[in-house]
Design a protein around this motif. Structure first.
Motif, PDB file in Angstrom:
ATOM      1  N   ASN A   1       0.687  -2.007   0.121  1.00 19.75           N
ATOM      2  CA  ASN A   1      -0.281   0.217   0.499  1.00 19.75           C
ATOM      3  C   ASN A   1       0.524   1.128  -0.722  1.00 19.75           C
ATOM      4  OD1 ASN A   1      -2.556  -1.165   0.474  1.00 19.75           O
ATOM      5  ND2 ASN A   1      -2.283  -1.526   1.989  1.00 19.75           N
ATOM      6  N   LYS A   2       1.717   0.633   0.684  1.00 21.54           N
ATOM      7  CA  LYS A   2       2.515   2.777   0.860  1.00 21.54           C
ATOM      8  C   LYS A   2       3.641   3.052  -0.275  1.00 21.54           C
ATOM      9  CE  LYS A   2       3.131   2.247   5.872  1.00 21.54           C
ATOM     10  NZ  LYS A   2       4.963   1.805   6.869  1.00 21.54           N
ATOM     11  N   GLY A   3       3.637   1.512  -0.854  1.00 24.60           N
ATOM     12  CA  GLY A   3       4.253   1.501  -2.374  1.00 24.60           C
ATOM     13  C   GLY A   3       3.901   2.139  -3.394  1.00 24.60           C
ATOM     14  N   MET A   4       2.797   1.257  -3.212  1.00 25.89           N
ATOM     15  CA  MET A   4       1.374   2.078  -4.382  1.00 25.89           C
ATOM     16  C   MET A   4       0.883   3.213  -4.411  1.00 25.89           C
ATOM     17  SD  MET A   4       0.275  -0.064  -6.235  1.00 25.89           S
ATOM     18  CE  MET A   4      -1.622   0.575  -7.334  1.00 25.89           C
ATOM     19  N   ASP A   5       1.016   4.335  -3.080  1.00 32.16           N
ATOM     20  CA  ASP A   5       0.936   5.612  -2.956  1.00 32.16           C
ATOM     21  C   ASP A   5       2.374   6.494  -3.296  1.00 32.16           C
ATOM     22  OD1 ASP A   5      -1.116   5.225  -1.415  1.00 32.16           O
ATOM     23  OD2 ASP A   5      -0.265   5.198   0.647  1.00 32.16           O
ATOM     24  N   ALA A   6       3.688   5.999  -3.105  1.00 37.46           N
ATOM     25  CA  ALA A   6       4.935   6.108  -4.137  1.00 37.46           C
ATOM     26  C   ALA A   6       4.610   6.752  -4.686  1.00 37.46           C
ATOM     27  CB  ALA A   6       5.503   6.021  -3.409  1.00 37.46           C
ATOM     28  N   ILE A   7       4.046   5.402  -5.919  1.00 34.84           N
ATOM     29  CA  ILE A   7       4.522   5.588  -6.935  1.00 34.84           C
ATOM     30  C   ILE A   7       3.262   6.861  -7.344  1.00 34.84           C
ATOM     31  CG2 ILE A   7       5.519   3.145  -6.864  1.00 34.84           C
ATOM     32  CD1 ILE A   7       2.934   2.146  -8.548  1.00 34.84           C
ATOM     33  N   GLN A   8       2.250   7.007  -6.773  1.00 34.33           N
ATOM     34  CA  GLN A   8       1.004   7.493  -7.199  1.00 34.33           C
ATOM     35  C   GLN A   8       1.299   8.854  -6.953  1.00 34.33           C
ATOM     36  OE1 GLN A   8      -2.078   6.912  -8.673  1.00 34.33           O
ATOM     37  NE2 GLN A   8      -2.347   4.803  -8.384  1.00 34.33           N
ATOM     38  N   LYS A   9       2.441   9.012  -6.082  1.00 33.56           N
ATOM     39  CA  LYS A   9       2.270  10.514  -5.587  1.00 33.56           C
ATOM     40  C   LYS A   9       4.148  10.820  -6.787  1.00 33.56           C
ATOM     41  CE  LYS A   9       0.682  10.104  -0.806  1.00 33.56           C
ATOM     42  NZ  LYS A   9       1.172  10.534   0.377  1.00 33.56           N
ATOM     43  N   ASP A  10       4.974  10.126  -7.576  1.00 34.05           N
ATOM     44  CA  ASP A  10       5.670  10.063  -8.216  1.00 34.05           C
ATOM     45  C   ASP A  10       6.237  10.320  -9.424  1.00 34.05           C
ATOM     46  OD1 ASP A  10       6.865   8.155  -8.543  1.00 34.05           O
ATOM     47  OD2 ASP A  10       9.000   7.762  -7.398  1.00 34.05           O
ATOM     48  N   GLY A  11       4.934   9.802 -10.109  1.00 36.29           N
ATOM     49  CA  GLY A  11       4.434  10.492 -11.146  1.00 36.29           C
ATOM     50  C   GLY A  11       5.250   9.098 -12.104  1.00 36.29           C
ATOM     51  N   THR A  12       5.721   7.760 -11.180  1.00 33.64           N
ATOM     52  CA  THR A  12       5.772   6.795 -11.399  1.00 33.64           C
ATOM     53  C   THR A  12       5.030   6.234 -12.583  1.00 33.64           C
ATOM     54  OG1 THR A  12       7.821   6.688 -10.100  1.00 33.64           O
ATOM     55  CG2 THR A  12       7.091   4.311 -11.143  1.00 33.64           C
ATOM     56  N   TYR A  13       3.718   6.055 -11.941  1.00 36.71           N
ATOM     57  CA  TYR A  13       2.049   4.827 -12.441  1.00 36.71           C
ATOM     58  C   TYR A  13       2.431   5.539 -13.705  1.00 36.71           C
ATOM     59  CZ  TYR A  13      -2.371   2.761 -12.095  1.00 36.71           C
ATOM     60  OH  TYR A  13      -3.749   2.386 -12.697  1.00 36.71           O
ATOM     61  N   LYS A  14       2.413   6.683 -13.747  1.00 32.78           N
ATOM     62  CA  LYS A  14       1.037   6.993 -14.544  1.00 32.78           C
ATOM     63  C   LYS A  14       2.541   6.866 -15.898  1.00 32.78           C
ATOM     64  CE  LYS A  14      -0.321  12.003 -16.855  1.00 32.78           C
ATOM     65  NZ  LYS A  14       0.585  11.560 -17.665  1.00 32.78           N
ATOM     66  N   GLN A  15       3.454   7.095 -16.000  1.00 32.31           N
ATOM     67  CA  GLN A  15       5.450   6.157 -16.995  1.00 32.31           C
ATOM     68  C   GLN A  15       4.669   5.466 -17.285  1.00 32.31           C
ATOM     69  OE1 GLN A  15       8.442   8.150 -15.415  1.00 32.31           O
ATOM     70  NE2 GLN A  15       8.034   9.705 -14.475  1.00 32.31           N
ATOM     71  N   ILE A  16       3.802   4.591 -16.612  1.00 33.03           N
ATOM     72  CA  ILE A  16       3.690   2.989 -16.405  1.00 33.03           C
ATOM     73  C   ILE A  16       3.134   3.050 -17.331  1.00 33.03           C
ATOM     74  CG2 ILE A  16       3.866  -0.012 -15.530  1.00 33.03           C
ATOM     75  CD1 ILE A  16       5.118   1.370 -13.348  1.00 33.03           C
TER      76      ILE A  16
END
Length: 243
Positions: free
Chosen positions: A223-238
Protein backbone atom coordinates in the motif's frame (compact mmCIF):
# COMPACT_ATOMS: atom_id res chain seq x y z
CA UNK A 1 15.77 12.41 22.39
CA UNK A 2 18.00 10.93 19.66
CA UNK A 3 17.24 7.42 20.94
CA UNK A 4 13.50 8.11 20.76
CA UNK A 5 13.78 9.41 17.20
CA UNK A 6 15.90 6.44 16.13
CA UNK A 7 13.44 4.00 17.68
CA UNK A 8 10.54 5.69 15.90
CA UNK A 9 12.38 5.55 12.59
CA UNK A 10 13.10 1.85 13.08
CA UNK A 11 9.42 1.09 13.76
CA UNK A 12 8.38 3.07 10.68
CA UNK A 13 10.77 1.15 8.44
CA UNK A 14 10.22 -2.32 9.88
CA UNK A 15 7.25 -3.26 7.62
CA UNK A 16 9.40 -2.52 4.57
CA UNK A 17 12.15 -4.93 5.59
CA UNK A 18 10.14 -8.09 6.00
CA UNK A 19 12.00 -10.29 3.55
CA UNK A 20 14.71 -10.03 0.97
CA UNK A 21 12.38 -11.34 -1.75
CA UNK A 22 8.60 -11.79 -1.96
CA UNK A 23 7.30 -14.41 -4.42
CA UNK A 24 4.23 -13.27 -6.37
CA UNK A 25 2.32 -15.27 -8.98
CA UNK A 26 1.72 -13.47 -12.29
CA UNK A 27 -0.88 -14.63 -14.82
CA UNK A 28 1.03 -16.14 -17.75
CA UNK A 29 -1.53 -15.62 -20.53
CA UNK A 30 -3.04 -12.17 -20.02
CA UNK A 31 -0.87 -9.87 -22.10
CA UNK A 32 -0.57 -6.84 -22.24
CA UNK A 33 -1.32 -6.80 -18.50
CA UNK A 34 0.60 -9.93 -17.54
CA UNK A 35 2.01 -12.63 -19.77
CA UNK A 36 4.95 -14.99 -20.07
CA UNK A 37 7.29 -13.58 -22.71
CA UNK A 38 10.61 -15.30 -23.42
CA UNK A 39 10.30 -17.14 -20.11
CA UNK A 40 9.66 -14.02 -18.00
CA UNK A 41 6.63 -12.19 -16.64
CA UNK A 42 5.97 -9.09 -18.75
CA UNK A 43 3.20 -6.53 -18.96
CA UNK A 44 1.71 -3.37 -17.53
CA UNK A 45 0.57 -5.00 -14.29
CA UNK A 46 3.97 -6.64 -13.84
CA UNK A 47 5.62 -3.22 -14.13
CA UNK A 48 3.17 -1.63 -11.68
CA UNK A 49 3.57 -4.38 -9.08
CA UNK A 50 7.34 -4.37 -9.43
CA UNK A 51 7.56 -0.58 -9.08
CA UNK A 52 5.28 -0.52 -6.01
CA UNK A 53 7.29 -3.20 -4.22
CA UNK A 54 10.53 -1.45 -5.15
CA UNK A 55 9.20 1.81 -3.69
CA UNK A 56 8.36 -0.13 -0.52
CA UNK A 57 11.91 -1.45 -0.29
CA UNK A 58 10.97 -5.05 -1.10
CA UNK A 59 12.41 -7.21 -3.90
CA UNK A 60 9.80 -9.22 -5.77
CA UNK A 61 10.18 -12.48 -7.69
CA UNK A 62 7.48 -13.15 -10.28
CA UNK A 63 6.32 -16.69 -11.02
CA UNK A 64 4.48 -16.91 -14.35
CA UNK A 65 1.56 -19.29 -13.84
CA UNK A 66 -1.80 -20.24 -15.38
CA UNK A 67 -4.36 -18.12 -13.56
CA UNK A 68 -6.29 -20.94 -11.86
CA UNK A 69 -3.07 -22.46 -10.53
CA UNK A 70 -1.78 -19.03 -9.53
CA UNK A 71 -4.86 -18.31 -7.42
CA UNK A 72 -4.75 -21.79 -5.86
CA UNK A 73 -1.10 -21.30 -4.88
CA UNK A 74 -1.88 -17.90 -3.37
CA UNK A 75 -4.79 -19.37 -1.43
CA UNK A 76 -2.59 -22.14 -0.01
CA UNK A 77 0.32 -19.79 0.71
CA UNK A 78 2.76 -21.29 -1.82
CA UNK A 79 3.15 -17.75 -3.20
CA UNK A 80 2.47 -14.53 -1.32
CA UNK A 81 -0.12 -13.38 -3.86
CA UNK A 82 -1.46 -13.61 -7.40
CA UNK A 83 -2.57 -11.05 -9.99
CA UNK A 84 -4.62 -9.82 -11.83
CA UNK A 85 -7.80 -10.46 -9.86
CA UNK A 86 -11.20 -8.80 -10.05
CA UNK A 87 -12.60 -8.91 -6.53
CA UNK A 88 -16.03 -10.44 -5.99
CA UNK A 89 -18.04 -11.53 -2.96
CA UNK A 90 -16.64 -15.09 -3.10
CA UNK A 91 -12.99 -14.09 -3.34
CA UNK A 92 -13.31 -11.21 -0.90
CA UNK A 93 -13.21 -13.41 2.19
CA UNK A 94 -10.57 -15.83 0.86
CA UNK A 95 -7.67 -13.40 0.30
CA UNK A 96 -6.11 -10.21 1.65
CA UNK A 97 -6.43 -7.06 -0.46
CA UNK A 98 -4.47 -3.87 -0.96
CA UNK A 99 -6.19 -0.47 -1.02
CA UNK A 100 -5.63 0.99 -4.48
CA UNK A 101 -6.43 -1.16 -7.51
CA UNK A 102 -3.66 -1.84 -10.00
CA UNK A 103 -5.90 -0.59 -12.84
CA UNK A 104 -9.38 -0.87 -14.34
CA UNK A 105 -10.23 -2.91 -17.44
CA UNK A 106 -13.33 -3.29 -19.62
CA UNK A 107 -14.78 -6.77 -20.09
CA UNK A 108 -16.44 -7.01 -23.50
CA UNK A 109 -18.99 -9.44 -24.86
CA UNK A 110 -17.92 -10.71 -28.29
CA UNK A 111 -19.98 -12.23 -31.07
CA UNK A 112 -19.10 -13.24 -34.60
CA UNK A 113 -18.55 -10.32 -36.97
CA UNK A 114 -21.88 -10.81 -38.79
CA UNK A 115 -23.88 -10.23 -35.58
CA UNK A 116 -26.40 -7.36 -35.68
CA UNK A 117 -26.56 -7.08 -31.89
CA UNK A 118 -25.21 -4.28 -29.72
CA UNK A 119 -25.46 -2.99 -26.16
CA UNK A 120 -25.69 -6.44 -24.59
CA UNK A 121 -25.30 -6.90 -20.83
CA UNK A 122 -24.86 -9.89 -18.56
CA UNK A 123 -28.64 -10.35 -18.40
CA UNK A 124 -28.76 -10.89 -22.16
CA UNK A 125 -26.41 -13.86 -21.83
CA UNK A 126 -28.82 -15.93 -19.73
CA UNK A 127 -29.64 -19.20 -21.46
CA UNK A 128 -26.84 -18.68 -23.97
CA UNK A 129 -23.65 -20.66 -24.55
CA UNK A 130 -20.83 -18.31 -23.54
CA UNK A 131 -17.09 -18.89 -23.76
CA UNK A 132 -15.11 -18.15 -20.60
CA UNK A 133 -11.59 -18.84 -19.38
CA UNK A 134 -10.97 -21.11 -16.40
CA UNK A 135 -11.41 -19.31 -13.05
CA UNK A 136 -11.44 -15.79 -14.56
CA UNK A 137 -13.69 -13.20 -12.99
CA UNK A 138 -16.05 -11.22 -15.23
CA UNK A 139 -17.80 -8.92 -12.76
CA UNK A 140 -20.00 -9.74 -9.79
CA UNK A 141 -23.24 -9.93 -11.80
CA UNK A 142 -21.78 -12.35 -14.33
CA UNK A 143 -19.88 -14.45 -11.79
CA UNK A 144 -23.00 -15.09 -9.70
CA UNK A 145 -25.41 -15.67 -12.59
CA UNK A 146 -26.15 -19.39 -12.79
CA UNK A 147 -28.43 -19.01 -15.83
CA UNK A 148 -25.47 -18.46 -18.17
CA UNK A 149 -24.22 -21.65 -19.83
CA UNK A 150 -20.44 -21.41 -19.55
CA UNK A 151 -18.11 -23.18 -21.95
CA UNK A 152 -14.77 -23.21 -20.12
CA UNK A 153 -11.37 -23.07 -21.83
CA UNK A 154 -7.88 -22.77 -20.42
CA UNK A 155 -7.03 -19.72 -22.54
CA UNK A 156 -8.89 -16.85 -24.20
CA UNK A 157 -7.55 -17.95 -27.57
CA UNK A 158 -9.29 -21.31 -27.21
CA UNK A 159 -12.55 -19.56 -26.35
CA UNK A 160 -12.35 -17.37 -29.44
CA UNK A 161 -11.70 -20.42 -31.59
CA UNK A 162 -14.92 -21.91 -30.20
CA UNK A 163 -16.73 -18.70 -31.12
CA UNK A 164 -15.29 -18.69 -34.64
CA UNK A 165 -16.40 -22.32 -35.09
CA UNK A 166 -19.93 -21.59 -33.82
CA UNK A 167 -19.55 -23.80 -30.76
CA UNK A 168 -20.56 -20.89 -28.51
CA UNK A 169 -22.77 -17.87 -29.20
CA UNK A 170 -20.62 -15.38 -27.32
CA UNK A 171 -17.20 -15.00 -25.74
CA UNK A 172 -16.45 -12.71 -22.82
CA UNK A 173 -12.92 -11.30 -22.52
CA UNK A 174 -11.04 -8.31 -21.23
CA UNK A 175 -10.88 -5.91 -24.17
CA UNK A 176 -7.13 -5.21 -24.32
CA UNK A 177 -6.33 -8.89 -23.79
CA UNK A 178 -8.68 -9.80 -26.63
CA UNK A 179 -6.96 -7.24 -28.86
CA UNK A 180 -3.61 -8.91 -28.10
CA UNK A 181 -5.08 -12.34 -28.89
CA UNK A 182 -6.44 -11.05 -32.22
CA UNK A 183 -3.07 -9.54 -33.12
CA UNK A 184 -1.19 -12.72 -32.20
CA UNK A 185 -3.59 -14.82 -34.29
CA UNK A 186 -4.19 -12.28 -37.05
CA UNK A 187 -4.23 -14.86 -39.82
CA UNK A 188 -7.09 -16.82 -38.19
CA UNK A 189 -8.94 -14.08 -36.30
CA UNK A 190 -8.78 -10.92 -38.47
CA UNK A 191 -12.30 -9.60 -39.04
CA UNK A 192 -13.95 -12.58 -37.32
CA UNK A 193 -15.35 -10.93 -34.17
CA UNK A 194 -17.01 -7.78 -32.88
CA UNK A 195 -17.74 -6.43 -29.41
CA UNK A 196 -21.49 -6.32 -28.85
CA UNK A 197 -21.67 -5.31 -25.17
CA UNK A 198 -19.91 -5.50 -21.83
CA UNK A 199 -20.30 -7.29 -18.51
CA UNK A 200 -18.32 -4.91 -16.27
CA UNK A 201 -15.35 -2.56 -15.92
CA UNK A 202 -13.77 -4.01 -12.77
CA UNK A 203 -10.78 -2.92 -10.75
CA UNK A 204 -7.92 -5.44 -10.73
CA UNK A 205 -5.82 -6.38 -7.69
CA UNK A 206 -3.22 -8.71 -6.27
CA UNK A 207 -5.00 -11.40 -4.26
CA UNK A 208 -2.70 -11.85 -1.26
CA UNK A 209 -2.59 -15.13 0.67
CA UNK A 210 -4.17 -15.34 4.12
CA UNK A 211 -2.04 -18.38 4.93
CA UNK A 212 1.24 -16.51 5.44
CA UNK A 213 1.60 -15.01 8.93
CA UNK A 214 3.55 -11.95 7.73
CA UNK A 215 1.37 -11.21 4.71
CA UNK A 216 -0.66 -8.38 6.24
CA UNK A 217 2.62 -6.53 6.74
CA UNK A 218 3.48 -7.26 3.10
CA UNK A 219 0.10 -5.81 2.08
CA UNK A 220 0.70 -2.73 4.23
CA UNK A 221 4.10 -2.24 2.63
CA UNK A 222 2.60 -2.65 -0.84
CA UNK A 223 0.00 0.00 0.00
CA UNK A 224 2.81 2.41 0.86
CA UNK A 225 4.58 1.55 -2.36
CA UNK A 226 1.46 2.17 -4.44
CA UNK A 227 0.98 5.53 -2.72
CA UNK A 228 4.58 6.43 -3.50
CA UNK A 229 4.46 5.61 -7.22
CA UNK A 230 1.16 7.45 -7.59
CA UNK A 231 2.62 10.57 -6.00
CA UNK A 232 5.97 10.63 -7.82
CA UNK A 233 4.51 9.99 -11.29
CA UNK A 234 5.95 6.50 -11.78
CA UNK A 235 2.49 4.93 -12.03
CA UNK A 236 1.39 7.31 -14.80
CA UNK A 237 4.63 6.73 -16.69
CA UNK A 238 4.03 2.97 -16.66
CA UNK A 239 0.40 3.26 -17.80
CA UNK A 240 1.33 5.73 -20.57
CA UNK A 241 4.08 3.39 -21.75
CA UNK A 242 1.58 0.58 -22.22
CA UNK A 243 -1.11 2.57 -24.02
Amino acid sequence: MKKVLLAAAFVALTPLCLAETVSIGAEDDWYPYSGKVNGQAKGMAVDIVGAAFKAAGIDVKFESLPYARCMAMAKSGEVAGCFDTARNSTLEKEYLWHKQPLFKARIAIYARADSKQSGLTTKDLEGKDVGVTNDYEYGEEFDRNTKIRRSVSNQDEQGFRKLAAGRVEYMVAYEKVADAVFKKNEKDFAGKFKAVGETAVPELYIAFSQKRPDNQKIVDAFNKGMDAIQKDGTYKQIVDRWK
